[in-house]
Design an enzyme around this catalytic site. Structure first.
Site, PDB file in Angstrom:
ATOM      1  N   GLU A   1      10.197  56.818  15.060  1.00  0.00           N
ATOM      2  CA  GLU A   1      11.585  57.143  15.438  1.00  0.00           C
ATOM      3  C   GLU A   1      12.495  55.946  15.147  1.00  0.00           C
ATOM      4  OE1 GLU A   1      11.983  59.167  19.229  1.00  0.00           O
ATOM      5  OE2 GLU A   1      14.068  58.531  19.360  1.00  0.00           O
TER       6      GLU A   1
ATOM      7  N   LYS B   1      10.767  60.547  28.613  1.00  0.00           N
ATOM      8  CA  LYS B   1      10.427  60.531  27.177  1.00  0.00           C
ATOM      9  C   LYS B   1      10.930  59.221  26.566  1.00  0.00           C
ATOM     10  CE  LYS B   1      10.993  61.489  22.619  1.00  0.00           C
ATOM     11  NZ  LYS B   1      11.682  60.647  21.627  1.00  0.00           N
TER      12      LYS B   1
ATOM     13  N   ASP C   1      -5.522  54.633  23.796  1.00  0.00           N
ATOM     14  CA  ASP C   1      -5.492  56.093  23.730  1.00  0.00           C
ATOM     15  C   ASP C   1      -4.165  56.596  24.318  1.00  0.00           C
ATOM     16  OD1 ASP C   1      -5.825  58.812  24.189  1.00  0.00           O
ATOM     17  OD2 ASP C   1      -7.885  58.630  24.883  1.00  0.00           O
TER      18      ASP C   1
ATOM     19  N   HIS D   1      21.900  55.881  17.312  1.00  0.00           N
ATOM     20  CA  HIS D   1      20.899  56.729  16.663  1.00  0.00           C
ATOM     21  C   HIS D   1      21.248  56.973  15.206  1.00  0.00           C
ATOM     22  CE1 HIS D   1      17.791  59.192  18.901  1.00  0.00           C
ATOM     23  NE2 HIS D   1      18.005  58.117  19.622  1.00  0.00           N
TER      24      HIS D   1
HETATM   25  C1  MEV Z   1      15.297  59.719  22.448  1.00  0.00           C
HETATM   26  O1  MEV Z   1      14.091  59.520  21.768  1.00  0.00           O
HETATM   27  C2  MEV Z   1      15.175  59.243  23.881  1.00  0.00           C
HETATM   28  C3  MEV Z   1      16.396  59.493  24.764  1.00  0.00           C
HETATM   29  O2  MEV Z   1      16.738  60.890  24.755  1.00  0.00           O
HETATM   30  C4  MEV Z   1      16.029  59.061  26.158  1.00  0.00           C
HETATM   31  C5  MEV Z   1      17.050  59.397  27.224  1.00  0.00           C
HETATM   32  O3  MEV Z   1      17.775  60.380  27.088  1.00  0.00           O
HETATM   33  O4  MEV Z   1      17.032  58.674  28.246  1.00  0.00           O
HETATM   34  C6  MEV Z   1      17.587  58.751  24.264  1.00  0.00           C
END
Ligand code: MEV
Length: 432
Positions: A85, A274, A290, A387
């Protein structure tokens, strides 16, 4: 077309690849070229990778990057991260630099206990089973001495074994619930070997005692709520100030609110966590651990109070902003891939050969840094700015831009909002 195949694993690598190319591609030679392009030219190294799994046809690369300037418990670390990513390593580096001038990250391992279970059924008097278990308990330890000898020399071993009555959940269901200390190894093989011996001992002793016990399975648990590490950053609110944070109190309050939303709202909590796992997984993968086990355990921990919730927390107290997380991590720095994969060894050297406990601290810090970067963007500029900046390269590569085009695109989008459409339009205009 019937794509089924008999005896595939027995074919040679060449035969396997030919079968794939002919079976699924109208231009098999092109598929063969792609597959071969990703083979390592060093045949021994390729063979090593071939033998990690069955039916290897080639290697799937993901970038291995590094995030420098992580001040953790007073020492600088450069953290290796394996991830595809585009914004993750940049975000980690940015957080590292930001916190390095604000006291750095503090990390502490709270506990390192691992868990394994022998699941069995018993249809009889539970008190009799309890007495039987207490009588044979020392035998579980003595029968596993061959397996535990080395681990004991390293200060680890079996911590305890309990009999658990689970008949409220399933008819006749009981467990041996064992706890382990596995020091610098993740311990999966060690634990599973101990458990399988416990099962054998249990069956043999039950037969001698005329008890009807049926062992269903023996396996470690990837849920390790007592193998926990905490990572934290904190500083006086005024110190949060920097170019993009002109009003630090406002920032701190919005930040805490964003965390509170993830504490109470599962849809947000999953995305919030995430973001933490972007950092965690990248280091777990780079150090040959792992990541599926870590993912499963971490998300189970996020639900420990009955509802999926944020793994991190934030507060403002007496003018001090504090942001922290606690996560379960069963990691190893010896055994498994750590001694087999040359790049994993290299990553552990970059980390100055950490113990498993030190690696837990580093991984937790990477998770917290990633979470900080995400929340900081989300509560200020929004996430897309950063991003898309990182994603610009992917779009450029997708259009196979030449050097001159690359330069023109990058210069143009330094001052213009980046969106997929805007970049595509710009490239198309350039090429007209
Ligand atoms: C993207 O990989 C992760 C985010 O969505 C985490 C978040 O929203 O806190 C930017």
């Amino acid at each position: 077309m019937n794509n089924a195949v008999a005896g595939f694993s027995k074919l040679s690598k060449k035969e396997k690849i030919n079968w794939i190319a002919n079976e699924y591609f109208s231009t098999p030679q092109e598929a063969l070229n792609i597959i071969r392009n990703y083979w390592n030219t060093d045949e021994k190294l390729q063979q090593l990778h071939d033998e990690f799994i069955e039916n290897t046809i080639t290697n799937l690369y993901i970038p291995l990057g590094v995030a420098p300037n992580f001040l953790i418990n007073g020492k600088y670390k450069t953290i290796p991260m394996a991830i595809e990513e585009s914004s993750v390593v940049a975000a980690a580096s940015k957080s590292a630099k930001y916190w390095a001038t604000r006291g750095g990250f503090k990390a502490t391992v709270i506990d390192t206990e691992k868990i394994g279970q022998v699941h069995f059924t018993f249809n009889g008097d539970a008190e009799k089973l309890n007495a039987f278990f207490n009588k044979i308990k020392p035998k579980f330890f003595s029968d596993t001495q061959n397996i535990t000898k080395n681990m004991q020399q390293r200060g680890g071993g079996i911590l305890d074994i309990h009999l658990k009555d689970k008949r409220d959940l399933l008819d006749n269901y009981f467990q041996l619930h064992a706890t382990f200390e596995t020091k610098d190894s993740m311990g999966a093989n060690f634990i599973n070997s101990c458990l399988e011996q416990f099962a054998t001992t249990l069956k043999d002793e039950a037969q001698n005692a005329n008890l009807e016990i049926e062992v269903i399975m023996s396996i470690l648990s990837n849920y390790v709520p007592n193998c926990i590490v905490r990572a934290e950053v904190s500083c006086p609110i005024e110190d949060l100030t920097e170019k993009h944070i002109p009003n630090p109190r406002d920032f701190a309050e919005r930040f805490v609110q964003a965390v509170q939303i993830a504490e109470v709202e599962p849809f947000r909590a999953v995305t919030h966590n995430k973001g933490i796992m972007n950092g965690v997984d990248a280091v777990v993968l780079a150090t040959g651990n792992d990541f599926r086990a870590v993912e499963a355990g971490v998300h189970a921990y996020a639900s420990k109070n009955g509802q999926y919730a944020s793994l991190s927390h934030a507060k403002i107290e007496n003018g001090i902003f504090t942001f922290w997380l606690e996560i379960p991590l069963a990691l190893g720095t010896v055994g498994g891939l750590t001694s087999l994969h040359p790049l994993v060894k290299l990553c552990l050297e970059i980390l100055q050969k950490p113990s498993a406990k030190e690696l837990m601290e580093i991984v937790a810090v990477a998770g917290l840094a990633q979470n900080f970067a995400a929340l900081r963007s989300l509560t200020t500029t929004g996430i897309q700015e950063g991003h898309m900046k990182m994603h610009l390269n992917n779009i450029i590569n997708q259009f196979e831009a030449n050097e001159e085009e690359r330069h023109l695109i990058k210069t143009h989008f330094k001052k213009t909002v980046i969106s997929h459409n805007a970049v595509v339009e710009f490239i198309e205009n350039l090429r007209k």
